[in-house]
Design a protein around this motif. Structure first.
Motif, short mmCIF file in Angstrom:
data_model
loop_
_atom_site.label_atom_id
_atom_site.label_comp_id
_atom_site.label_asym_id
_atom_site.label_seq_id
_atom_site.Cartn_x
_atom_site.Cartn_y
_atom_site.Cartn_z
N ARG A 265 0.81 -1.22 0.00
CA ARG A 265 0.00 0.00 0.00
C ARG A 265 0.85 1.27 0.00
NH1 ARG A 265 -5.21 -0.87 -1.62
NH2 ARG A 265 -5.62 -3.07 -1.17
N CYS A 266 2.15 1.14 0.26
CA CYS A 266 3.05 2.30 0.22
C CYS A 266 3.85 2.36 -1.08
CB CYS A 266 4.01 2.27 1.41
SG CYS A 266 3.20 2.53 2.99
N GLY A 267 3.60 1.44 -2.00
CA GLY A 267 4.33 1.47 -3.26
C GLY A 267 5.80 1.19 -3.06
N VAL A 268 6.63 1.82 -3.89
CA VAL A 268 8.08 1.60 -3.82
C VAL A 268 8.62 1.95 -2.44
CG1 VAL A 268 10.31 2.37 -4.73
CG2 VAL A 268 8.42 1.93 -6.29
N ALA A 269 8.04 2.98 -1.80
CA ALA A 269 8.53 3.40 -0.48
C ALA A 269 8.46 2.25 0.53
CB ALA A 269 7.72 4.58 0.02
N GLY A 270 7.49 1.37 0.38
CA GLY A 270 7.35 0.27 1.32
C GLY A 270 8.46 -0.75 1.25
N PHE A 271 9.24 -0.73 0.17
CA PHE A 271 10.29 -1.72 -0.02
C PHE A 271 11.69 -1.15 0.19
CE2 PHE A 271 6.56 -3.22 -2.13
CZ PHE A 271 6.55 -4.58 -1.89
N LEU A 272 11.79 0.15 0.47
CA LEU A 272 13.10 0.77 0.68
C LEU A 272 13.59 0.45 2.09
CD1 LEU A 272 12.59 4.28 -0.98
CD2 LEU A 272 13.55 2.19 -1.99
N GLN A 273 14.85 0.06 2.21
CA GLN A 273 15.40 -0.37 3.49
C GLN A 273 15.28 0.69 4.58
OE1 GLN A 273 16.27 -3.59 3.73
NE2 GLN A 273 16.44 -3.31 5.92
N PRO A 274 15.52 2.00 4.29
CA PRO A 274 15.42 3.00 5.38
C PRO A 274 14.04 3.05 6.04
CG PRO A 274 16.53 3.94 3.46
CD PRO A 274 15.98 2.61 3.03
N ASN A 275 13.00 2.56 5.37
CA ASN A 275 11.66 2.63 5.94
C ASN A 275 11.30 1.43 6.81
OD1 ASN A 275 10.99 5.16 4.85
ND2 ASN A 275 10.52 4.22 2.87
N LEU A 276 12.17 0.44 6.89
CA LEU A 276 12.13 -0.69 7.83
C LEU A 276 11.03 -1.72 7.60
CD1 LEU A 276 12.97 0.95 11.29
CD2 LEU A 276 14.50 -0.17 9.66
N LEU A 277 10.04 -1.44 6.74
CA LEU A 277 8.98 -2.42 6.54
C LEU A 277 9.53 -3.73 5.98
CD1 LEU A 277 5.99 -0.35 5.08
CD2 LEU A 277 6.65 -0.71 7.46
N ALA A 278 10.53 -3.63 5.11
CA ALA A 278 11.10 -4.84 4.52
C ALA A 278 11.76 -5.70 5.59
CB ALA A 278 12.11 -4.47 3.43
#
Length: 622
Positions: free
Chosen positions: A397-410
């Protein structure tokens, strides 16, 4: 006179516990210390994790005190999990499994001498070794052996072949590491069952004599250093045997108070209870962080679709259903985490007695876990799967941002997904739970058809009623099938092989009921009308989202009809409308107070925060 907390304070206490603990602040300081650059490779990563583990050890109370306190263990789990998932994996292995084994299976850890001192201080990183790489369900057929020598009263630890190699997160081969190794004791010409041994693996110079460690194996979902470990005649002092009341006499005969091999295996693996009692709290903390960050990102994110140019992404119903549903599930997981701690607190003495008298033999067909503690094992399975589902949905639901390491979701998704197999394989746990429940129902005649729920789907009592009905109907059908097949003379795999999917579904339904009743119990303890106005639609939303996800199964048993399933989208709309005014309260209470580093995803200006996080001059947690 009791002072009533305002809704914000009562909700915070419901999520984080009612007793302020200075340990939280010390953990926050230890986890957010800065000044060390990110590791450049596997070797540096392993040493960094060990340094952080030692810093935690300096912060924590003594191991025996910590491991007897479910509340503090859960606090440790939550804080470390949201701050650094790989470090949390190392912390689990070191404290819950390695030190937990020593404290549970020996009366006097000091008998280990310098080994205990190094582990207690984390000068040596603790590792737990049970899984063998060559066979499925290897826990039930451990082939690593500890041969007893009656002349020296020592043991010789051996790996018979490559298939019996242990798989574990051993990290760098050039730092002190000590393992608790599960091995089959051979004495007096006989197999005496599976016990644990304390074994030095490595020091600053590399593997210890007789220890063979492979090159690192990468596991991208949970970036740590894993390897295969084999033992070639490693000599172990008698004190390194965690004998738990057993003894071997001069003739080589083993005298074990537990009496049976299955009881001994269950007891050797009893440390799983510590992990399952606290892992759900860590999973819930990760899920809450995912949901809150994704909601904040969506609220601040403008969309340029032609339906509503410039509108917040969170305006869209499908986004509300998904992310408010994730928030609701993370709250349900939080309640399940509290239930897990309460179960462990209440049942430690009972569980020890049950294990000592032979455990639940019927629960150990695929793995030992449900025989050790069925509800805790099943809550482990349900909470890791729920957290993986929440993290994956938030990423999507966050698009590419959801998969970027700095955002921790991954990182959160990777940890939860990896722990579906780690810490007791969830699939095997649910199979064994369903198999045992059906067998018990067949024996006792305890399951009867349960009615479909009478309350409306937007009521918080609806989903607990649905889960009770679903479990009862699945159990009743499976145990009737078992009776027919047993009367036809079938047994063993021939009896069960066509029924394995049904057993797994029953195990899942049992777990769904446990989580639903945990949530209902938490709601029942809330008195404040303002807080209930937020929590009742949150609890009902969890049920409606779960019902939509499981609609096919619920229709197949007749618990829900087609009309009820078709009505669920409108139910979701109404619950989202009721929840949105309370979102600031819920986000504030459910966001991490655990030492998680700030991430760009939840910032008011995401682009600026992401750019700043990529500045090499910015300090990073060490």
């Amino acid at each position: 006179m009791t002072t009533r907390l305002p809704p914000r304070g009562e909700l915070h206490d419901l999520i984080n516990g009612t007793s302020p603990d200075p340990l939280r602040g010390r953990l926050h300081a230890a986890l957010t210390a800065t000044g060390e650059p990110p590791p450049a490779g596997p070797e540096e990563r392993a040493h960094r994790i060990h340094r952080r583990l030692r810093r935690l050890a300096d912060t924590l109370p003594p191991a025996a005190e910590l491991l007897s306190d479910p509340r503090r263990l859960a606090l440790l789990s939550e804080c470390v999990a949201v701050a650094d998932p790989p470090l949390y994996m190392a912390t689990l292995s070191h404290y819950a499994l390695c030190l937990g084994s020593v404290l549970a299976l020996t009366d006097d850890p000091a008998r280990l001498g310098s080994q205990w001192e190094a582990l207690a201080s984390a000068r040596a990183k603790g590792v737990f070794m049970v899984t063998e790489i060559g066979d499925a369900s290897s826990h039930l057929g451990i082939r690593t052996t500890a041969q007893f020598d009656p002349r020296t009263r020592e043991f010789r630890l051996n790996t018979p072949d490559a298939g019996a190699a242990k798989f574990s997160s051993v990290g760098s081969s050039r730092m002190p590491q000590t393992a608790v190794v599960c091995a089959r004791v051979l004495a007096g010409g006989a197999d005496r069952g599976v016990f644990s041994f304390v074994v030095d693996l490595t020091d600053e110079h590399g593997p210890r004599p007789g220890v063979e460690i492979s090159r690192s194996i990468e596991l991208p979902a949970l970036p740590m250093d894993y390897a295969l470990v084999r033992f070639h005649g490693v000599r172990l002092r008698h004190e390194q045997w965690l004998r738990d009341g057993a003894r071997i006499d001069d003739a080589g005969a083993c005298h074990d108070p537990l009496g049976t091999a299955d009881a001994r295996l269950q007891r050797t693996l009893c440390v799983g209870q510590v992990l399952w009692a606290t892992l759900p709290s860590a999973m819930a903390a990760m899920a809450r962080e995912c949901a809150v960050q994704a909601l904040r990102f969506s609220a601040h994110r403008r969309a340029h679709g032609r339906l509503a140019p410039g509108a917040s992404v969170l305006t869209y119903r499908n986004q509300q259903h998904a992310l408010l549903g994730c928030l609701a599930e993370s709250f349900a997981l939080t309640c399940a985490g509290r239930t897990a701690r309460e179960i462990w607190t209440r049942s430690r003495a009972v569980a020890a007695h049950r294990t000592a008298t032979g455990g639940r033999a019927d629960g150990m067909a695929f793995a030992p876990w449900t025989a050790v503690d069925r509800p805790l094992a099943v809550l482990k399975a349900l909470t890791v799967r729920g957290t993986a589902r929440v993290a994956a949905e938030c990423q999507h639901r966050c698009g590419v941002a959801g998969f970027l390491q700095p955002n921790l979701l991954a990182g959160y998704h990777g940890f939860a997904h990896a722990f579906d197999s780690a810490g007791g394989d969830s699939q095997l746990i649910l199979l064994d739970a369903g198999r045992a429940l059906a067998a018990e129902g067949a024996h006792h005649g305890r399951y009867t058809a349960a009615p479909a729920p009478a309350v409306p789907a937007d009521h918080p009592a609806w989903w607990p009623a649905v889960t009770r009905a679903q479990e009862a109907r699945l159990a009743g059908e499976l145990h009737r099938t078992l009776e027919r097949r047993t009367q036809a003379g079938l047994a063993g795999l021939e009896l069960w092989n066509p029924l394995l999917d049904a057993a797994r579904e029953l195990g899942e339904a049992y777990g769904s009921r446990l989580v639903a009743e945990s949530l209902a119990g938490a709601l029942a303890a809330v008195d404040d009308p303002g807080l209930l106005a937020a929590l009742r639609p949150l609890a009902a939303l969890y049920g409606a989202v779960e019902a939509r996800r499981l609609a096919g199964r619920l229709q197949a048993t007749g618990v829900l009809g087609a009309a009820a399933v078709r009505a669920l989208p409108a139910v979701l709309d109404g619950l989202c409308d009721r929840l949105l005014p309370h979102l600031p309260l819920l986000e504030e209470a459910m966001s991490a107070a655990h030492g998680a580093p700030p991430v760009p995803l939840g910032a008011d200006d995401y682009a600026a925060a992401l750019t700043e996080s990529l500045d090499p001059r910015s300090e990073r947690p060490s």
